[in-house]
Scaffold this active site. Sequence first.
Site, PDB file in Angstrom:
ATOM      1  N   HIS A  46       0.846  -1.194   0.000  1.00  0.00           N
ATOM      2  CA  HIS A  46       0.000   0.000   0.000  1.00  0.00           C
ATOM      3  C   HIS A  46       0.877   1.239   0.000  1.00  0.00           C
ATOM      4  O   HIS A  46       1.787   1.358   0.826  1.00  0.00           O
ATOM      5  CB  HIS A  46      -0.898   0.012   1.239  1.00  0.00           C
ATOM      6  CG  HIS A  46      -1.851   1.176   1.255  1.00  0.00           C
ATOM      7  ND1 HIS A  46      -2.969   1.206   0.466  1.00  0.00           N
ATOM      8  CD2 HIS A  46      -1.844   2.339   1.949  1.00  0.00           C
ATOM      9  CE1 HIS A  46      -3.625   2.349   0.679  1.00  0.00           C
ATOM     10  NE2 HIS A  46      -2.957   3.047   1.576  1.00  0.00           N
ATOM     11  N   ASP A  48      -7.570  -1.460   4.275  1.00  0.00           N
ATOM     12  CA  ASP A  48      -6.149  -1.237   4.594  1.00  0.00           C
ATOM     13  C   ASP A  48      -5.921  -1.160   6.103  1.00  0.00           C
ATOM     14  O   ASP A  48      -5.123  -0.350   6.594  1.00  0.00           O
ATOM     15  CB  ASP A  48      -5.631   0.048   3.933  1.00  0.00           C
ATOM     16  CG  ASP A  48      -5.964   0.118   2.457  1.00  0.00           C
ATOM     17  OD1 ASP A  48      -6.047  -0.947   1.838  1.00  0.00           O
ATOM     18  OD2 ASP A  48      -6.138   1.233   1.940  1.00  0.00           O
ATOM     19  N   CYS A  57      47.547  23.225  -2.734  1.00  0.00           N
ATOM     20  CA  CYS A  57      47.581  21.944  -2.020  1.00  0.00           C
ATOM     21  C   CYS A  57      48.954  21.274  -2.072  1.00  0.00           C
ATOM     22  O   CYS A  57      49.339  20.554  -1.152  1.00  0.00           O
ATOM     23  CB  CYS A  57      46.514  21.008  -2.569  1.00  0.00           C
ATOM     24  SG  CYS A  57      46.574  20.794  -4.355  1.00  0.00           S
TER      25      CYS A  57
END
Length: 923
Positions: A128, A164, A728
């Site tokens: 569901h 349900d 870096c």
Amino acid sequence: MLWTANQVLRRFSTTSHYYQSKLKLALIGQSLFGQEVYTSLRKQGHKVVGVFTVPDKDGKADPLAVAAEKDGTPVFKFPRWRVKGQPIAEVVEAYKSVGAELNVMPFCSQFIPMNVIDHPRHGSIIYHPSILPLHRGASAINWTLIQGDAQAGFSVFWADDGLDTGPLLLQRSCSVEPNDTVDSLYNRFLFPEGIKAMVESVQLIADGKAPRVIQSEEGASYEGIQKKSNAKVNWAQPAEAIHNWIRGHDKVPGAWTVIDGQNVTLYGSSLLSGTPADGQPLEVEGLATPGLVTKTGLVLHGSDGKALLVKSLQFEDGKMIPASKFFASGESSSVELSPEEQAQAEEIRAIWKGILSNVPAVVDTTDFFKSGAASMDVVRLVEEVKQRCGGVELQTEDVYMASTFQDFVQVFVRRLRGEDQEEELVVDYATQDINNMTVRMPHQCFIDGRFEDAEGGKTSDTINPADGSLICKVAASSVGDVDRAVAAAKEAFENGPWGRMNPRDRGSMLYRLADLMEEHQEELATIESMDSGAVYTLALKTHVGMSIQTFRYFAGWCDKIQGKTIPINQARPNRNLTFTRREPLGVCAIVIPWNYPLMMLAWKSAACLAAGNTLVLKPAQVTPLTALKFAELTVKAGIPKGVINIVPGSGGLVGQRLSDHPDIRKLGFTGSTPIGKHIMQSCALSNLKKVSLELGGKSPLIIFSDCDMDKAVRMGMSSVYFNKGENCIAAGRLFVEESIHDEYITRVVEEIKKMKIGDPLDRSTDHGPQNHKAHLDKLVEYCEVGVKEGATLVCGGHQVDRPGFFMEPTLFTGVEDHMFIAKEESFGPVMVVSKFKQGDVDGVLARANDTEFGLASGVFTQDISKAMYVSEKLDAGTVFINTYNKTDVASPFGGFKQSGFGKDLGEDALSEYLRTKAVTVEY
């Protein structure tokens, strides 16, 4: 309740008995969802003893029936199971004859009698699409959106005679994005995760571990089935409520209103931020303020004065048009076909006839959908047209908007001629007159091919480091923005043209993008200089220039990614062929630093895109502007929407969500080692996504007495002060042989005195400002620590006395191995020098390698044997000999140890964004 069901599954899913027991199953359901559940259950070893589905429609069997019949599984097609509330005896007997131990009901649309539900030993489970007990009933997904729920999901529960109301077995949930529709929720979550959940549920039952959690009545709701008749829009509501109503009905049954006396259905709603574009007023029945037909769609206002945008309109005769073309919809728009186009039209007619096998003849008025075509047939039509008609790229939406044969041919011909291009990109620029030009800078998030504000309109300031002034306010992305960007990238990868594109065509797009970057290189360099503090000439040559080279390099790789054949042991009398395929990973995340904003974007994203992935990129919060300008250029290059998404914002929020997101398959990061470790942990805990990291460095540079002194001084300066030390691979520590140490220092000081510090846009400037105030403060503190530890501060060490974030070029000597500045990276213009004993090659190597970092290194000597020996022994990903900072797009770049792993640039970089699949064929 939700937690309990999920915990039961999690507790048992890792035990050694998982997937040991198997069951005999009856599948009662339909659709592609039912087909996928059926196929998955069979793959797990369960036996499907019977499939019960709906009768054929227009001569076409349901996909579940097609798959089962192909496998020889008994298939039953009952139009109904009961009459006037009573079970049909022969139907029930036919069902009982298969001997099922469990009924599995994926997307079952029929009313099944309780003597069928309760007949198997284990009863029945059903899927569901809601988080029960909320939204019980057949229109659950619609009501999730209509009610504006923040969470959607599904339940697998034990069927009973209620609506349900049976006990829960398991549930799954997902976030609802602001512009989700039933289709997008279904495609992104309910369909793929629902299939997995059905299979897991069956196995839990087989292993005797399935829970039965009684549904609470607290929070329970039931809303009626949504029908066209009650889907009319009520305009006396806030814009968000109207938006939810429209998207909750998209595409079925369709929210509608009255325009010009006829019912018009509205599709593709999104909330509108900012001021609507200029347009033509349109009266809408019941709407206080007239709508506005703009080039992006139909703008409509709610009772709160806020606006929404509708993309498509459908009239009572079924014709769908872009809302932007409302006032042109009545005009004759047919084009006359050339003989070659007539031939293409007949080829398309043959494609339609092959799909619509139940139609005697395809004529101009034949309607694709009224002739029985379904959503899978749309995909087939688009793909067959592309395959058989010169590679013309159509979208599924084109079929919905031109559902008759004559309209479809018109769309095809316009696309063939290059007409009907995408709507022009709408950009809300921040502008500045600077560097003898007007720069236009996008400042919003870039998601799914559009610039848009962050959720809630949140922004952050981006500052010019040259004077501390505000450049503009930039969108500060939320978790919801990231999730929408990832969903767009996933959709683009799985269903968009990018994933289906010929690699050579993909390469052509990247070449086109590189050309556009070159066209705009002065503007990009100016933005980069203003946003990051890079000297303009360096930004033009390196930040932007190398970015262009990178895209061109990887564009050439797109059609050269190859697998290989592998000889394997032949098991007689059979023969085997084994080969490998190099495949893209899917959605990739890229997180880049602030020192080279555009270049770091290019280094990672070019390889990622060349490999066929889609991406979500987070620029550094302090330098987002070139990334957003790049996004604008990608649209001009024709890169499909959703392929590239840019989400500026904080690392703690945006970066963390990218690390945690379950739909991301790879994360590439450049930044600090502590953050890299945290990212790696998050990526492992989330979904074990692939990671590549380029982290901190403390790169050693060894200068021997037999070097070329002029070159060693020049390159040694560059190794530290290049890009104001925000580099870096900067040489974090220089080791100078004692016999030349003093001369070397004297020469360096002389060169430092010549450096011009100033406005980065001044062509004569050598040294610009540091990237941002917090970094400048850390550099000053770094130098203060060095002095306290006893190192000799030869020059610099302080902030320059002028506006902006300028740091003096700094030089320390007498640095001992135990000192903080000998071990930690400054990431700024700070040269750290230690001397070493004459001729002590192995000793200085031991000192150079005595660090947990291993990004780069260098050696200066004219003795080639010594140079090669040192390069072999240096423990770093890159070694420079008699040069420094000499990177190239064809040479792999990456670190060892705590400087990270994985490579940028070169052929090696492609492997970071590919996976290898082995295929073995027996013949």
